[in-house]
Scaffold this motif. Structure first.
Motif, mmCIF file in Angstrom:
data_model
loop_
_atom_site.group_PDB
_atom_site.id
_atom_site.type_symbol
_atom_site.label_atom_id
_atom_site.label_comp_id
_atom_site.label_asym_id
_atom_site.label_seq_id
_atom_site.Cartn_x
_atom_site.Cartn_y
_atom_site.Cartn_z
ATOM 1 N N LEU A 14 0.838 -1.188 0.039
ATOM 2 C CA LEU A 14 -0.103 0.102 -0.177
ATOM 3 C C LEU A 14 0.824 1.090 -0.070
ATOM 4 C CD1 LEU A 14 -2.965 -0.509 2.798
ATOM 5 C CD2 LEU A 14 -2.939 -0.331 0.408
ATOM 6 N N THR A 15 0.584 2.219 -0.739
ATOM 7 C CA THR A 15 1.452 3.664 -0.676
ATOM 8 C C THR A 15 0.541 4.325 0.628
ATOM 9 O OG1 THR A 15 -0.173 4.882 -2.063
ATOM 10 C CG2 THR A 15 1.479 3.476 -3.114
ATOM 11 N N GLY A 16 1.096 5.467 0.668
ATOM 12 C CA GLY A 16 0.136 6.337 1.535
ATOM 13 C C GLY A 16 -0.529 7.141 0.663
ATOM 14 N N GLY A 17 -1.373 8.131 1.055
ATOM 15 C CA GLY A 17 -2.166 8.901 0.112
ATOM 16 C C GLY A 17 -3.481 8.235 0.307
ATOM 17 N N HIS A 18 -3.737 7.149 0.994
ATOM 18 C CA HIS A 18 -5.146 6.569 1.031
ATOM 19 C C HIS A 18 -6.004 7.257 2.181
ATOM 20 C CE1 HIS A 18 -4.323 4.580 4.904
ATOM 21 N NE2 HIS A 18 -3.367 3.954 4.042
ATOM 22 N N ARG A 19 -7.320 7.517 2.152
ATOM 23 C CA ARG A 19 -8.135 8.016 2.990
ATOM 24 C C ARG A 19 -8.641 7.325 4.249
ATOM 25 N NH1 ARG A 19 -9.616 11.687 -1.306
ATOM 26 N NH2 ARG A 19 -8.157 11.030 -2.993
ATOM 27 N N LEU A 20 -8.019 6.222 4.814
ATOM 28 C CA LEU A 20 -8.620 5.818 6.035
ATOM 29 C C LEU A 20 -8.097 6.647 7.220
ATOM 30 C CD1 LEU A 20 -7.025 2.257 5.087
ATOM 31 C CD2 LEU A 20 -9.414 2.482 5.716
ATOM 32 N N CYS A 21 -8.859 6.403 7.964
ATOM 33 C CA CYS A 21 -8.746 7.298 9.616
ATOM 34 C C CYS A 21 -7.168 7.156 9.819
ATOM 35 C CB CYS A 21 -9.599 6.736 10.325
ATOM 36 S SG CYS A 21 -11.442 6.876 10.177
ATOM 37 N N GLY B 14 -13.463 1.982 -18.856
ATOM 38 C CA GLY B 14 -13.522 1.036 -17.824
ATOM 39 C C GLY B 14 -12.889 1.955 -16.518
ATOM 40 N N ASP B 15 -13.324 1.301 -15.390
ATOM 41 C CA ASP B 15 -13.226 1.972 -14.088
ATOM 42 C C ASP B 15 -11.536 1.199 -13.266
ATOM 43 O OD1 ASP B 15 -13.252 2.864 -11.332
ATOM 44 O OD2 ASP B 15 -14.555 1.693 -10.864
ATOM 45 N N VAL B 16 -10.542 1.702 -14.102
ATOM 46 C CA VAL B 16 -9.333 1.283 -13.962
ATOM 47 C C VAL B 16 -8.024 1.897 -13.856
ATOM 48 C CG1 VAL B 16 -9.015 0.534 -16.327
ATOM 49 C CG2 VAL B 16 -7.825 -0.674 -14.729
ATOM 50 N N VAL B 17 -7.477 1.785 -13.074
ATOM 51 C CA VAL B 17 -6.183 3.170 -12.981
ATOM 52 C C VAL B 17 -5.025 2.010 -12.611
ATOM 53 C CG1 VAL B 17 -7.344 4.819 -12.064
ATOM 54 C CG2 VAL B 17 -6.246 3.459 -10.441
ATOM 55 N N GLN B 18 -3.748 2.676 -13.030
ATOM 56 C CA GLN B 18 -2.511 1.870 -12.805
ATOM 57 C C GLN B 18 -2.418 2.047 -11.232
ATOM 58 O OE1 GLN B 18 -0.768 0.583 -15.120
ATOM 59 N NE2 GLN B 18 -2.380 1.398 -16.330
ATOM 60 N N ALA B 19 -1.585 0.864 -10.556
ATOM 61 C CA ALA B 19 -1.436 0.744 -9.476
ATOM 62 C C ALA B 19 -0.515 1.821 -8.732
ATOM 63 C CB ALA B 19 -0.398 -0.508 -8.892
ATOM 64 N N GLY B 20 -0.985 2.352 -7.457
ATOM 65 C CA GLY B 20 -0.210 3.134 -6.624
ATOM 66 C C GLY B 20 -0.435 4.726 -6.928
ATOM 67 N N THR B 21 -1.467 4.998 -7.691
ATOM 68 C CA THR B 21 -1.511 6.420 -8.097
ATOM 69 C C THR B 21 -2.088 7.310 -6.763
ATOM 70 O OG1 THR B 21 -3.775 6.244 -8.602
ATOM 71 C CG2 THR B 21 -2.302 6.156 -10.465
ATOM 72 N N ALA B 22 -2.157 6.660 -5.752
ATOM 73 C CA ALA B 22 -2.633 7.612 -4.577
ATOM 74 C C ALA B 22 -1.419 8.198 -3.867
ATOM 75 C CB ALA B 22 -3.296 6.547 -3.513
ATOM 76 N N GLU B 23 -0.223 7.542 -4.405
ATOM 77 C CA GLU B 23 1.048 8.082 -3.877
ATOM 78 C C GLU B 23 1.118 9.769 -4.119
ATOM 79 O OE1 GLU B 23 4.458 5.625 -5.101
ATOM 80 O OE2 GLU B 23 5.326 6.316 -3.134
ATOM 81 N N SER B 24 0.334 10.264 -5.180
ATOM 82 C CA SER B 24 0.467 11.524 -5.328
ATOM 83 C C SER B 24 -0.514 12.286 -4.483
ATOM 84 C CB SER B 24 0.272 11.845 -6.954
ATOM 85 O OG SER B 24 -0.961 11.536 -7.088
ATOM 86 N N PHE B 25 -1.216 11.645 -3.583
ATOM 87 C CA PHE B 25 -2.640 12.265 -3.190
ATOM 88 C C PHE B 25 -2.003 12.635 -1.548
ATOM 89 C CE2 PHE B 25 -6.286 12.915 -0.562
ATOM 90 C CZ PHE B 25 -6.964 13.661 -1.267
ATOM 91 N N GLU B 26 -1.867 13.915 -1.267
ATOM 92 C CA GLU B 26 -1.463 14.235 -0.090
ATOM 93 C C GLU B 26 -2.403 14.045 1.186
ATOM 94 O OE1 GLU B 26 0.658 17.962 -0.357
ATOM 95 O OE2 GLU B 26 0.798 18.223 1.906
ATOM 96 N N THR B 27 -2.060 13.536 2.217
ATOM 97 C CA THR B 27 -2.942 13.342 3.154
ATOM 98 C C THR B 27 -2.047 13.911 4.587
ATOM 99 O OG1 THR B 27 -2.100 11.223 3.481
ATOM 100 C CG2 THR B 27 -4.281 11.386 2.435
ATOM 101 N N GLY B 28 -0.638 14.294 4.418
ATOM 102 C CA GLY B 28 0.021 14.982 5.209
ATOM 103 C C GLY B 28 -0.827 16.045 6.129
ATOM 104 N N GLY B 66 13.413 7.956 8.015
ATOM 105 C CA GLY B 66 12.531 9.167 8.252
ATOM 106 C C GLY B 66 11.027 8.963 8.202
ATOM 107 N N ILE B 67 10.327 10.061 8.019
ATOM 108 C CA ILE B 67 9.029 9.882 8.194
ATOM 109 C C ILE B 67 8.538 10.928 6.781
ATOM 110 C CG2 ILE B 67 6.819 10.948 9.185
ATOM 111 C CD1 ILE B 67 8.616 10.383 11.841
ATOM 112 N N ASP B 68 7.578 9.970 6.080
ATOM 113 C CA ASP B 68 7.017 10.258 5.057
ATOM 114 C C ASP B 68 5.779 11.565 5.530
ATOM 115 O OD1 ASP B 68 5.463 11.238 2.579
ATOM 116 O OD2 ASP B 68 4.867 9.050 2.395
ATOM 117 N N TYR B 69 6.044 12.796 5.456
ATOM 118 C CA TYR B 69 5.082 13.966 6.014
ATOM 119 C C TYR B 69 4.133 14.018 4.861
ATOM 120 C CZ TYR B 69 8.162 14.628 10.078
ATOM 121 O OH TYR B 69 8.748 14.058 11.467
ATOM 122 N N LYS B 70 4.407 13.767 3.629
ATOM 123 C CA LYS B 70 3.320 13.903 2.740
ATOM 124 C C LYS B 70 2.032 13.233 2.841
ATOM 125 C CE LYS B 70 2.525 13.736 -2.325
ATOM 126 N NZ LYS B 70 3.062 13.448 -3.774
#
Lengths: 311, 97, 192, 390
Positions: A14-21, B14-28, B66-70
């Motif tokens: 799993l990468t980060g960037g998912h939206r789990l709590c 179709g409802d399909v994407v390449q694996a791991g695209t959420a990496e670009s989404f910031e939840t930091g 280290g920690i991935d703050y993104k």
């Protein structure tokens, strides 16, 4: 068994960037289970927290192949995936071993998905079904499921003035799966990574249908501080509220706590049981303790009995 | 800057994407508490890594680096699970000081 | 439409009325006819009265409705008479073939159908003697071929032999028994 | 080489499946479709096909497993009927939105309740909105030919849409009929040795995530893609039919007319009733009445323009529905045909008959009545129930 240094060299599922709590146990289960695989994995997930939060189009958090179909049919969907893989293998079109893993929450596994799960297990498909069991429908707002334990406060069986949360005890799905005579059934929890990954490794080493029921503390539905997820999982095992055990070809093997703690130690860590500690509700906690003890004794007896049978 | 989203003609079928695209989404930016790693205290046990729900402990060659703050949402499991005593190798503090 | 012959088979669930219709249809098709063969369906089980049907034509058959006025009716089980109206809908000049040891005149009287042609053959007896057990549907194929005049006898026997030989590769005695049953019924059916 | 055989509709479909030799079949028994699966299971047991057969515990799981196998990249088929199809409904639109070319044999049977095992079109018609191509068959031959064509249609890279081919329960499924079979090799050449999937769950070199949650910002676009594919489907279906006709001689359209060109009084129908209607059209013609039949073979996508063109010169049209919408405005075919005719400058008078529910007989007499009514169309109500007791 692989140690953490070895596991850390494997493909991160799993990468980060998912939206789990923040502090979610579901993604911990996924990482610890999938990292246990030396071989490539292919994942199917039921609808649920895990699925919606990790696959919001166009953002997929899965670095391994992943398919979501619907809520109640992860096992049936995986049956089809695995069937096609068997076809490819039989026709000599692939020789690559793949570990197939289906994830479902307790709602999608204990309740609406039980038929699909039972069917797939009986048919003998070669995959591991992992229930990330947080004991209620957390994705839709903490509604009770048949995995919800007695006394828990949920939004569809709430604690009120005349009722004190769920009146019935939880369904024992692990034992239902044992009754399917599977080559491997295991119960594990978030909070004991070595136990969980060892069981996943074991499952991956066995051909045929495997079932793992992993208790997954949910900081939203159980209501506790996010950093406590792993710690609460450990207390569940230490109190025997959630015994850690496995059943391999019918032989039970229990990981016994050093000292069996009172179930109240587990209950008091979470808001969902807070009402049980009000004066007048002592009897409910006593009942829960009696229930835990009875099930624990039965489990010990099964271990003893099947060990004899194995000899 | 807001990116224009593709119309149906430009989306893959179709409802399909390449694996791991959420990496670009910031939840930091979900974080209210921020973990700080103290390399001098770290014993490289990787407990923080195996328990991180957000795959946000950066490990290279089996070493925590280290920690991935993104992506880190600041849940604090890493700090809680850190076995180092008396002072932990990861500590939590308020975000955005 | 004009040259389409419609046939109804009466039997009891388990007696092979459906199989008989299918076999007769296949035989007719092998001899160049257009065919339909279909059973009547319901939740009935073994022993209940059942019917099945054929359409045989030299033209392509488009019709897909049920058969209500068959010009030919085959009764595999004589005990059905009196319980099921086996003559229902048969137009004047139509024919009914009954598996029985009784004579056509007796059956004609029993059924009260002066305007119909009635044929009888002891298909049960024939099947017991030739095949070794009571399966009247096979000999009745021969009787129907004779009465209907739809199938050339020699060609039909040749075709049946081929089909049975394929089906019972290692059991020549079954092939022989079935063929004998068809031949005997073809020759022994008689009517008035 | 043409091989003429006698086969029931179910046998014909099972035979087509044997020749198609799909990678995975997942199915559950239900009357009157059970035989297809039973015959196919025997092919599997005898090693006549390479298929991995999954004998699932329900139709819901059948379609779920089909989705899994198809997402994995396989050529996948199933068969069902009535309640079985209804039980699959939840997964049908998932199959189309994931663009999975699953091909289904659907034997038309009334849906409960009351429970009934006989033919009507309610099951397929209620599944019309799920993004599946739907092809009806008049007889066993059409079912056989249609199923083989369906593989090509479904897997066409422009479409990638699941496709169901239907037969009328019992009337066709259990009626032995003369049909012409193709050579195994011809079928294989026509459909291609294997499916070429654009994305495969089992492609470990290019891992993909399939079946993500779409929110307000993407759902509409993905559904629009299905709508666009359905628009293209008419062309693809005709191309496949043309190639089939060139190779094997039997020609099919989206719609097929019978004595339609100069017809004044036209019946529109689907499935086996078309055969019976042809007999009455002949009768009418013999009496000097300019009668004709319009058979709708493809119901999804709906060939509205083709139907409008074909019916534009008719005086009166009776649309026969073997299902009801319960809208109090007529059946499924009626509302679609009528809507398709709206933009014509001059329209024939159109009336609707709902008939044959639960296997109720439709015979020559009923169709004679319909053609009779058409000649006095102004006196007819908009919607009638044909063959029901009042």
């Amino acid at each position: 068994m692989a140690n953490l240094k070895e596991l850390s060299k494997r493909q991160e599922p799993l990468t980060g960037g998912h939206r789990l709590c923040p502090g979610c146990g579901a993604s911990i289960v996924v990482r610890q289970v999938l990292l246990a695989s030396k071989d490539p994995v292919v994942v199917v997930s039921a609808t649920g927290c895990l699925e919606v939060s990790t696959t919001i189009f166009p953002y997929a958090a899965w670095k391994v192949p992943f398919l979501h179909n619907a809520f109640e049919n992860a096992a049936a969907t995986m049956s089809g995936v695995e069937a096609y893989y068997q076809f490819l293998k039989r026709k000599g079109k692939t020789s690559q071993h793949i570990n197939f893993v289906a994830f479902g929450g307790d709602g999608g596994t204990y309740d609406i998905g039980l038929q699909s799960l039972s069917g797939a297990m009986e048919r003998g498909h070669d995959f591991t079904y992992v229930c990330y069991n947080n004991q209620a429908y957390m994705n839709t707002g903490i509604q009770r499921s048949s995995a919800t334990p007695k006394g828990a406060n949920t939004t569809t069986e709430p604690a009120g003035k005349v009722k004190q949360g769920k009146t019935m005890s939880r369904k024992d799905l692990t034992e239902i799966m044992v009754a399917h005579d599977l080559p491997y059934v295991a119960q594990a929890t978030v909070g004991n990574w070595a136990d969980l990954t060892r069981k996943a490794e074991k499952a991956f080493s066995i051909r045929g249908p495997k079932f793992m029921n992993v208790l997954q503390p949910c900081r939203l539905g159980w209501a506790y501080k996010p950093e406590d997820t792993a710690a609460i999982g450990r207390i569940a095992a230490e109190t025997c509220f959630w015994p850690l055990y496995e059943v391999e070809n019918g032989i039970y093997k229990i990981t016994k706590p050093r000292e069996k703690k009172p179930v109240a130690e587990f209950l008091k860590t979470q808001e969902r049981f807070r009402h049980l500690f009000k004066p007048g509700n002592e009897k409910i906690i006593e009942d829960i303790q009696a229930d835990v003890d009875r099930r624990w004794q039965a489990l010990l007896a099964k271990e003893e009995m099947t060990a004899k049978a194995a000899k | 800057m807001k990116q224009e989203k593709p119309g149906w003609k430009n989306l893959p079928l179709g409802d399909v994407v390449q694996a791991g695209t959420a990496e670009s989404f910031e939840t930091g930016d979900w974080r209210s508490e921020r973990p700080t790693w103290h390399p001098d205290r770290c014993i490289q046990c990787l407990q923080c890594w195996i328990y991180c729900p957000d795959s946000s402990i950066i490990v290279k060659d089996s070493k925590m680096t280290g920690i991935d703050y993104k992506h880190c949402k600041g849940c604090g499991i890493c700090a809680k699970e850190c076995p180092v005593k008396p002072e932990k190798a990861i500590t939590m503090g308020p975000e955005g000081k | 439409m004009d040259n389409t012959v419609e046939i109804r088979w009466h039997g009891r669930g388990g007696q092979g009325a459906k199989t008989a219709a299918l076999l007769f249809g296949e035989a007719a098709m092998s001899l160049g006819k257009n065919i339909q063969a279909f059973p009547e369906y319901g939740p009935e089980r073994m022993g209940a009265p059942v019917a099945s049907f054929n359409r045989i034509s030299s033209q392509p058959i488009n019709l897909h409705c049920s058969i209500t006025n068959p010009s030919l009716v085959v009764v595999l089980d004589p005990t059905l008479m009196g319980k099921v109206d086996v003559t229902d809908g048969i137009p004047k000049g139509g024919a009914i073939i009954v598996n029985t040891m009784m004579k056509p005149a007796e059956i004609k009287k029993q059924l009260g159908v002066a305007e119909l042609k009635v044929f009888t053959v002891d298909a049960s007896g024939i099947s017991k003697e030739t095949i070794g057990r009571e399966i009247p549907n096979t000999p009745m194929l021969g009787a129907l071929a004779k009465v209907s005049g739809l199938l050339d006898y020699d060609m039909m026997i040749k075709d049946m032999e081929k089909k049975l030989s394929e089906k019972f590769k290692n059991k020549p005695e079954i092939v022989k028994g079935n063929l004998e049953a068809i031949k005997r019924a073809y020759n022994e059916v008689h009517g008035e | 080489m043409v091989k003429v055989v006698a086969k029931t509709g179910n046998e014909a479909m099972a035979e087509a499946m044997r020749q198609i030799n799909p990678d995975v079949v997942a199915a559950y028994p239900i009357t009157p479709a059970t035989e297809i699966v039973m015959i196919f299971a025997k092919y599997v047991a005898d090693g006549l096909v390479d298929t991995e057969f999954v004998a699932v515990e329900s139709e819901h799981s059948a379609m779920s497993a089909c989705v899994g196998a198809s997402a994995a990249g396989g050529r996948v088929m199933t068969g069902t009927s009535s309640q079985g199809l209804v039980y699959m409904y939840e997964i049908l639109p998932i199959a189309s939105s994931l663009r999975l070319p699953i091909v289904m044999c659907d034997v038309n049977r009334a849906i409960s309740g009351p429970i009934n095992i006989h033919c009507d079109h309610s099951d397929t018609m209620a599944a019309q909105d799920f993004g599946w191509i739907q092809m009806f068959s008049e007889n066993s031959q059409e079912a056989y030919d249609g199923l083989i064509q369906a593989i090509r249609i479904a897997e066409d890279p422009r479409l990638r849409l699941p496709t169901m081919v239907t037969t009328d329960g019992f009337i066709i499924s259990h009626c032995m009929d003369k049909i012409e079979l193709l050579d195994d090799a011809d079928v294989k050449n026509f459909i291609g040795a294997e499916r070429k999937a654009a994305d495969s769950l089992l492609n470990l070199d290019k891992p993909v995530t399939i079946g993500l949650i779409d929110l307000q910002d993407y759902y509409f676009e993905h559904r629009c893609q299905v709508a666009d594919a359905m628009k293209n489907a008419k062309q693809v279906i005709l191309e496949v039919a043309d190639e089939f006709a060139k190779k094997f001689g039997r020609k099919y359209g989206l719609i097929d007319g019978y004595l339609l060109d100069d017809a004044e009084y036209v019946v529109v129908a689907l499935g086996s009733t078309c055969g019976t209607a042809k007999v009455v059209v002949d009768e009418m013609r013999a009496k000097g009445v300019k009668a004709g039949l319009l058979k709708i073979r493809v119901f999804r996508p709906f060939p509205a323009e083709e139907i409008a063109a074909a019916l534009s010169k008719a005086k009166a049209v009776a649309i026969l529905d073997r299902s009801d919408t319960w809208s109090a405005q007529g059946g499924h075919v009626f509302t679609e045909v009528r809507s398709g005719m709206f933009d014509l400058k001059a329209r024939p008078k159109m009336i609707n008959y709902i008939y044959g529910l639960g296997g109720r007989e439709i015979n020559l007499e009923h169709l004679r009545q319909v053609f009779g009514d058409l000649q006095n169309v102004d006196k007819q109500p908009l919607v009638q129930y044909l063959g029901v007791r009042e």
